[in-house]
Design a protein around this motif. Sequence first.
Motif, PDB file in Angstrom:
ATOM      1  N   LYS A 277      -1.603  30.783 -37.322  1.00  0.00           N
ATOM      2  CA  LYS A 277      -2.658  31.544 -37.998  1.00  0.00           C
ATOM      3  C   LYS A 277      -2.172  32.988 -38.228  1.00  0.00           C
ATOM      4  O   LYS A 277      -1.547  33.587 -37.358  1.00  0.00           O
ATOM      5  N   PRO A 278      -2.470  33.586 -39.378  1.00  0.00           N
ATOM      6  CA  PRO A 278      -2.141  34.994 -39.593  1.00  0.00           C
ATOM      7  C   PRO A 278      -2.830  35.869 -38.538  1.00  0.00           C
ATOM      8  O   PRO A 278      -3.992  35.632 -38.191  1.00  0.00           O
ATOM      9  N   TRP A 279      -2.108  36.859 -38.038  1.00  0.00           N
ATOM     10  CA  TRP A 279      -2.669  37.713 -36.991  1.00  0.00           C
ATOM     11  C   TRP A 279      -2.197  39.155 -37.156  1.00  0.00           C
ATOM     12  O   TRP A 279      -1.199  39.433 -37.817  1.00  0.00           O
ATOM     13  N   LEU A 280      -2.964  40.083 -36.522  1.00  0.00           N
ATOM     14  CA  LEU A 280      -2.660  41.510 -36.572  1.00  0.00           C
ATOM     15  C   LEU A 280      -2.358  42.033 -35.180  1.00  0.00           C
ATOM     16  O   LEU A 280      -3.066  41.720 -34.212  1.00  0.00           O
ATOM     17  N   TRP A 281      -1.300  42.841 -35.087  1.00  0.00           N
ATOM     18  CA  TRP A 281      -0.940  43.521 -33.831  1.00  0.00           C
ATOM     19  C   TRP A 281      -1.860  44.725 -33.680  1.00  0.00           C
ATOM     20  O   TRP A 281      -1.844  45.647 -34.497  1.00  0.00           O
TER      21      TRP A 281
ATOM     22  N   THR B 152       5.298  51.417 -30.883  1.00  0.00           N
ATOM     23  CA  THR B 152       6.373  51.593 -31.868  1.00  0.00           C
ATOM     24  C   THR B 152       7.427  50.498 -31.709  1.00  0.00           C
ATOM     25  O   THR B 152       7.588  49.650 -32.580  1.00  0.00           O
ATOM     26  N   VAL B 153       8.103  50.491 -30.564  1.00  0.00           N
ATOM     27  CA  VAL B 153       9.178  49.515 -30.333  1.00  0.00           C
ATOM     28  C   VAL B 153       8.638  48.092 -30.218  1.00  0.00           C
ATOM     29  O   VAL B 153       9.083  47.178 -30.919  1.00  0.00           O
ATOM     30  N   ASN B 154       7.637  47.895 -29.347  1.00  0.00           N
ATOM     31  CA  ASN B 154       7.122  46.539 -29.129  1.00  0.00           C
ATOM     32  C   ASN B 154       6.429  45.975 -30.368  1.00  0.00           C
ATOM     33  O   ASN B 154       6.545  44.791 -30.674  1.00  0.00           O
ATOM     34  N   ALA B 155       5.702  46.831 -31.075  1.00  0.00           N
ATOM     35  CA  ALA B 155       5.026  46.374 -32.287  1.00  0.00           C
ATOM     36  C   ALA B 155       6.038  45.951 -33.349  1.00  0.00           C
ATOM     37  O   ALA B 155       5.830  44.971 -34.072  1.00  0.00           O
ATOM     38  N   THR B 156       7.147  46.670 -33.430  1.00  0.00           N
ATOM     39  CA  THR B 156       8.192  46.319 -34.402  1.00  0.00           C
ATOM     40  C   THR B 156       8.887  45.023 -34.009  1.00  0.00           C
ATOM     41  O   THR B 156       9.208  44.190 -34.866  1.00  0.00           O
ATOM     42  N   GLN B 157       9.107  44.839 -32.722  1.00  0.00           N
ATOM     43  CA  GLN B 157       9.721  43.594 -32.244  1.00  0.00           C
ATOM     44  C   GLN B 157       8.842  42.399 -32.585  1.00  0.00           C
ATOM     45  O   GLN B 157       9.345  41.346 -33.014  1.00  0.00           O
ATOM     46  N   ALA B 158       7.536  42.554 -32.408  1.00  0.00           N
ATOM     47  CA  ALA B 158       6.615  41.461 -32.736  1.00  0.00           C
ATOM     48  C   ALA B 158       6.692  41.132 -34.217  1.00  0.00           C
ATOM     49  O   ALA B 158       6.695  39.958 -34.620  1.00  0.00           O
ATOM     50  N   ARG B 159       6.774  42.146 -35.019  1.00  0.00           N
ATOM     51  CA  ARG B 159       6.869  41.966 -36.472  1.00  0.00           C
ATOM     52  C   ARG B 159       8.133  41.193 -36.850  1.00  0.00           C
ATOM     53  O   ARG B 159       8.115  40.361 -37.762  1.00  0.00           O
ATOM     54  N   ASP B 160       9.212  41.458 -36.123  1.00  0.00           N
ATOM     55  CA  ASP B 160      10.479  40.766 -36.390  1.00  0.00           C
ATOM     56  C   ASP B 160      10.471  39.325 -35.899  1.00  0.00           C
ATOM     57  O   ASP B 160      11.093  38.446 -36.493  1.00  0.00           O
ATOM     58  N   GLU B 161       9.739  39.077 -34.803  1.00  0.00           N
ATOM     59  CA  GLU B 161       9.784  37.774 -34.143  1.00  0.00           C
ATOM     60  C   GLU B 161       8.743  36.784 -34.666  1.00  0.00           C
ATOM     61  O   GLU B 161       8.955  35.570 -34.605  1.00  0.00           O
ATOM     62  N   SER B 162       7.590  37.292 -35.128  1.00  0.00           N
ATOM     63  CA  SER B 162       6.498  36.393 -35.493  1.00  0.00           C
ATOM     64  C   SER B 162       6.286  36.359 -37.001  1.00  0.00           C
ATOM     65  O   SER B 162       5.826  37.344 -37.598  1.00  0.00           O
TER      66      SER B 162
ATOM     67  N   LEU C 183      -0.806  53.752 -37.007  1.00  0.00           N
ATOM     68  CA  LEU C 183      -1.029  53.502 -38.425  1.00  0.00           C
ATOM     69  C   LEU C 183       0.182  53.894 -39.263  1.00  0.00           C
ATOM     70  O   LEU C 183       0.468  53.260 -40.287  1.00  0.00           O
ATOM     71  N   ASP C 184       0.908  54.905 -38.839  1.00  0.00           N
ATOM     72  CA  ASP C 184       2.135  55.270 -39.552  1.00  0.00           C
ATOM     73  C   ASP C 184       3.267  54.294 -39.243  1.00  0.00           C
ATOM     74  O   ASP C 184       4.133  54.047 -40.090  1.00  0.00           O
ATOM     75  N   GLN C 185       3.263  53.735 -38.032  1.00  0.00           N
ATOM     76  CA  GLN C 185       4.274  52.731 -37.696  1.00  0.00           C
ATOM     77  C   GLN C 185       4.172  51.521 -38.623  1.00  0.00           C
ATOM     78  O   GLN C 185       5.168  50.864 -38.938  1.00  0.00           O
ATOM     79  N   ALA C 186       2.963  51.247 -39.084  1.00  0.00           N
ATOM     80  CA  ALA C 186       2.760  50.096 -39.974  1.00  0.00           C
ATOM     81  C   ALA C 186       3.574  50.208 -41.254  1.00  0.00           C
ATOM     82  O   ALA C 186       3.842  49.195 -41.909  1.00  0.00           O
ATOM     83  N   TRP C 187       3.983  51.420 -41.615  1.00  0.00           N
ATOM     84  CA  TRP C 187       4.713  51.635 -42.872  1.00  0.00           C
ATOM     85  C   TRP C 187       6.222  51.720 -42.653  1.00  0.00           C
ATOM     86  O   TRP C 187       6.967  52.020 -43.605  1.00  0.00           O
ATOM     87  N   SER C 188       6.679  51.458 -41.438  1.00  0.00           N
ATOM     88  CA  SER C 188       8.107  51.560 -41.148  1.00  0.00           C
ATOM     89  C   SER C 188       8.631  50.245 -40.587  1.00  0.00           C
ATOM     90  O   SER C 188       7.997  49.637 -39.726  1.00  0.00           O
TER      91      SER C 188
END
Length: 613
Positions: free
Chosen positions: A262-266, A286-296, A320-325
């Motif tokens: 299912k689509p999900w949001l961090w 920052t780091v963990n949120a980006t890792q999740a984006r790469d893995e899921s 919110l700024d991390q979302a753009w990087s």
Amino acid sequence: MAFWTWEEWETQLDWLALHGVNLPLAWVGQEKILVDVFQEIGLTDAEIATFLSGPAFQAWNRFGNIQGSWGGDLPRSWIDQQFALQKKILPRMVELGMTPVLPSFTGFVPMNTTRVLPDAQIVRGSQWAGFPLQYSNDSFLEPFDDHFAKLQSSFIRKHRAAYGNISHIYTLDQYNENSPYSGDLDYLRNVTLNTWKSLKQADPDAIWMMQGWLFYAQSAFWTEERIEAFLSGVEDNNDMLILDLFSESAPQWRRTRSYYGKPWLWCQVHDYGGSMGLYGQLTNITVNATQARDESPSMVGYGSTMEGQEGNEIIYTALLDQAWSTTPLDTERYFHDWITARYSGCGSMPKELYEAWEGLRTTVYDNTNTSVTSVIKSAYEIRPSLENIRVGFQSTELSYDPTVVVHAWQKLYEAASSEAKLWTNPAYQHDMVDVTRQVMANAFIHLYQSLISSWNISDADSLSKTGKALVDFLGDLDTVLLTNGNFRLSSWIKLARSWAEGDDDQASFLEYNARNQITLWGPNGEIADYASKQWSGLISSFYIPRWRIFIKYLKSTPPASYNSTEITGQLINFELKWQSETWDEPEPSADAEDLEKVLNGVCSRWATVFGRR
């Protein structure tokens, strides 16, 4: 947000748009739609009143945690006013390019619904937070009952008639901190299957947004097998959007294999109850949120799901700024740029501003992989007892060296010596008060421990002196907070009473609601101090009197005779009386010069607290 007017909402919507938020929750005014749906099936106003909660508690009413309103019924005028407010909010969201997340019919219904729907399959939810049956165990219409789909269609049809066809994304949470009627796998699948069908029947393009909080909050019930069965009821993955609500501290996406596709949001909760301590988890967001984006592969966005937004703004903007990087933010550079923007217009930018925030960045704002998972409360906000320093949920124990905040305070203060215009800068004024508040909140721990130590060794003279110092200290903190409207109880109460439009009875009800949320949080203190605030006025009228009662009790009671039930009873008696009082103190006429003068006076009286000798 409970008592926000259009003025507050207009500012908030601008803030959301400027930070790239495109999917804001749009709950305001849904009670009007719900009342119309219930009246359509024949429920009376009195029967509906047993279900709707007061303004300060409507969020939990919407989630099925509580029902009804203590202190008086929800006024019809409030329902109509919120409906009118929503007619301003939604068009502005759309105008700013956002897609509102709209409410829908959850299944929670008034207790007397079986009078008008005698064949309806209705079950009682579980008790929540120790609330009595009158205010908990909400009645829940099972989604596989034919009435459910009819009420869903009625709700969405009325919503669309009122606001237009502006969104197809609906918020719907049925088991938020509530146990399902059954743990049977087929039962759980049927709940979501029929809920999903009801949404698609009402709106063929519907997308169901739900929180993943239930899988964390009641993890003992929600085994992986049950989660998979529950989510499988939505047979098209693209028809559901899940908020991994507490990703920064307790992510659920891993144990659910990315919510089984299912689509999900961090998301970042960050703050329970609107607690006001300085706090953040920079590495995690920052780091963990980006890792999740790469893995899921099914992670589709980021979300901010805090319970209070005042203070710690840099943590909310960072996520919110991390979302753009595509890579983790360079937090050192990010803080530097944020500080430059925040204090712009004051003239030169003293280096001390950057030094103050740099110290906070690597400590206070980087609580990573610790047992402290959300904003730390102050020990003085908790009902006085022998155990006001606590760990775990809503911890009062610091996770950093308090001298870091003292150093930050010194640097902020020195910055104004280099650039006097800072004293007239609203952001600087706010931050100076906020950091002063944190320095003093941290220092209170030592005063509290000294009080208990003096009592334990039966040193009456020391106990008397420490008790006086503790009360005087809180009085000075109240004076500091009084200099800024963002830290005043009167601002909260004034906003609540403003909705009464001259109706004294309604004004009293709204003030009671406002007072109750930030103190007893329930008719009898069911989750007391959960939403406590470090505000001027609240300290002077509520916290200081509680500490005086406690200190008086310690003076008259030797350690061997201490009775927690007795002293708690005395404190609750005071708290209950405070709920129904009326705030009548005049609004202070503070200005920037007052802050500097007040700080100099407080620092001279508590020199060691601020690192001065």
